[in-house]
Design an enzyme around this catalytic site. Sequence first.
Site, PDB file in Angstrom:
ATOM      1  CG  ASP A 327      -2.245   0.863   0.933  1.00  0.00           C
ATOM      2  OD1 ASP A 327      -2.834   1.228   0.061  1.00  0.00           O
ATOM      3  OD2 ASP A 327      -1.628   1.896   2.692  1.00  0.00           O
ATOM      4  CG  ASP A 520      -3.192   1.147   6.937  1.00  0.00           C
ATOM      5  OD1 ASP A 520      -4.402   0.249   6.496  1.00  0.00           O
ATOM      6  OD2 ASP A 520      -3.898   2.376   6.821  1.00  0.00           O
ATOM      7  CG  ASP A 524      -4.516  -1.723   2.997  1.00  0.00           C
ATOM      8  OD1 ASP A 524      -5.366  -0.936   2.114  1.00  0.00           O
ATOM      9  OD2 ASP A 524      -3.510  -0.457   3.552  1.00  0.00           O
TER      10      ASP A 524
END
Length: 627
Positions: A327, A520, A524
Amino acid sequence: MNKKQKKMLVRILLAAAFMIGLHFIEIEGWYRFIAYMIPYLIVGYDILIKAGKGILNHQVFDECFLMAVATLGAIALAIYDNGDYTEAIAVMLFYQIGELFQSYAVGKSRRNISDLMDIRPDYANIENNGTLEKVDPDEVEIGSVIVVQPGEKVPIDGIVLEGNSSLNTSALTGESLPRDIKAGDAIISGCINMSGVLKIKTTKEFDESTASKILDLVENASSRKSRSEAFISRFARIYTPAVCYSALALTILPPIVRMLGMNLDPEWHVWMYRALTFLVISCPCALVISIPLSFFAGIGGASKAGVLVKGSNYLETLSKTKIVVFDKTGTLTQGVFEVSGIHHNQIENDKLIEIAALAESASSHPISKSLQRAYHHEIDRSRVKDIQEISGHGIVAKVDGQDVLIGNTRLMEKYHIPYKECHHTGTILHMAINGQYAGHIVISDMLKPTSLKAMQALKSCGIEKLVMLTGDIKKVADSIGQKLGLDAVYSNLLPGDKVEKVEELLSSKPEHAKLAFVGDGINDAPVLSRADIGIAMGAMGSDAAIEAADIVLMDDDPMQIPKAIKISKKCLRIVYENIVFAIGVKLICLLLGALGLTNMWIAIFADVGVMVIAVLNAIRALFVNKL
């Protein structure tokens, strides 16, 4: 050493002293037998008891049974030949030395983990009529106000009401750098207050606090076994009965063949001695003990470095990772927007920032906050009037009596303001004052200082493909991907799109390769769950991270990712070394034992010696400082 280990050490020393002393005393007949049975029973009575219980419980084939049969058989041969009882006592003695060493090694590993995870608080301070009262953290309710004095652990997650201090977070992150905290900041349990007195309003119960969740995670890690551990368990269940029956065959078949087929002396006692030696050699202690200990030490060493692994199966999977998917926000970037460029039109930079900060002063948007931080002065809200936020466009306001527009190109076009195209990477805020274009400000989510170094480190430790998934626009995403040397970048993705993209990557990857996703742990969670291995990064205090991920990095430094992979590779390397070494030495010694080319002393080395060496090798997994 604990009490049990000290008692075993005394038994070993006492039995050894008896055995050595008997060498200097001449005793004949049954008196000699009784004398030698004293050290044998001193050091081995518990093994005999365990072997007996195993037979009664129909769980015959274990190392205690092997040791009991081997030593009692050796004693029987000594009686038959009027030989030496020393070998039988020595086998039991050295087996117990190996067990003591293994017990101490496991205890040391557990103590190391306990020390580095020593974050469970013993009490919480509640202020009562001007005095502090120590209470059990379990008794503190949500919304209570607790006091943490210098040198004390923060017992429960909460919000700081009063006080400023520095926190030692090394037990959580593995890093010694203190973290400054002030009134209004969130604080998590497990940190140590280093300086000022803090008053904290609790936001969670003790059982739901970060420290409790982390401790539970580490304590339950052993329940999730790797394929290597599962293989060793299955191997031991098949291997031990097989060697017992092989030893029985070695005792019976060769003498019968010699007697019936070759008309020779069957030499029962010779083949029985070989079979007993075979049994001692075959004891699978080195494998059964060292493999779980290797993973246990690996998990402990990782925890010390701020890498929490939920089970040895995840450690094994991480070691096989070839694709790492990231991410962007909060993982590779700081997740904090900053002013990275100012381009004015007949107005000074400081003045442009001042007007922008004042116009955005009523907004809590991260971009507005970044402008307010860039101003570096206290904002006088009385200078701003008629603030109007136009969704998807920007803000219209009066600053010091001037009409101010600040927003994207759509805002400029709405008010027919000619603007200059900007080709910088980031969020562009165009500004107009009294109907005249005044310039633009570039807002960027800055890369973390170690992101590039982390990508290079991942490549050097065998990662074949680095991918970034982000909801950001293509221009920004491609720029970051180019700076970091990523292999693929996918932008403009919603959370559902990220799952689909990971599915595509999983279906197209080689069968042996594993895919790790780093995020995180909050937004996600679906992707973390779908990847072969989910890694939550910078998860101090994040419940979602601890729940969704397989591995939790307590620090937000991207360099923790290659460190975690190196730890897993080192642990698995040690596991494979122990498997090859233990099986290799045992197979050689078993063959030599069956051929009569070894004796009980070689058998002791093949059992106890190999176990000690394997355990020492396993303990290396605890040390990760140089990775």
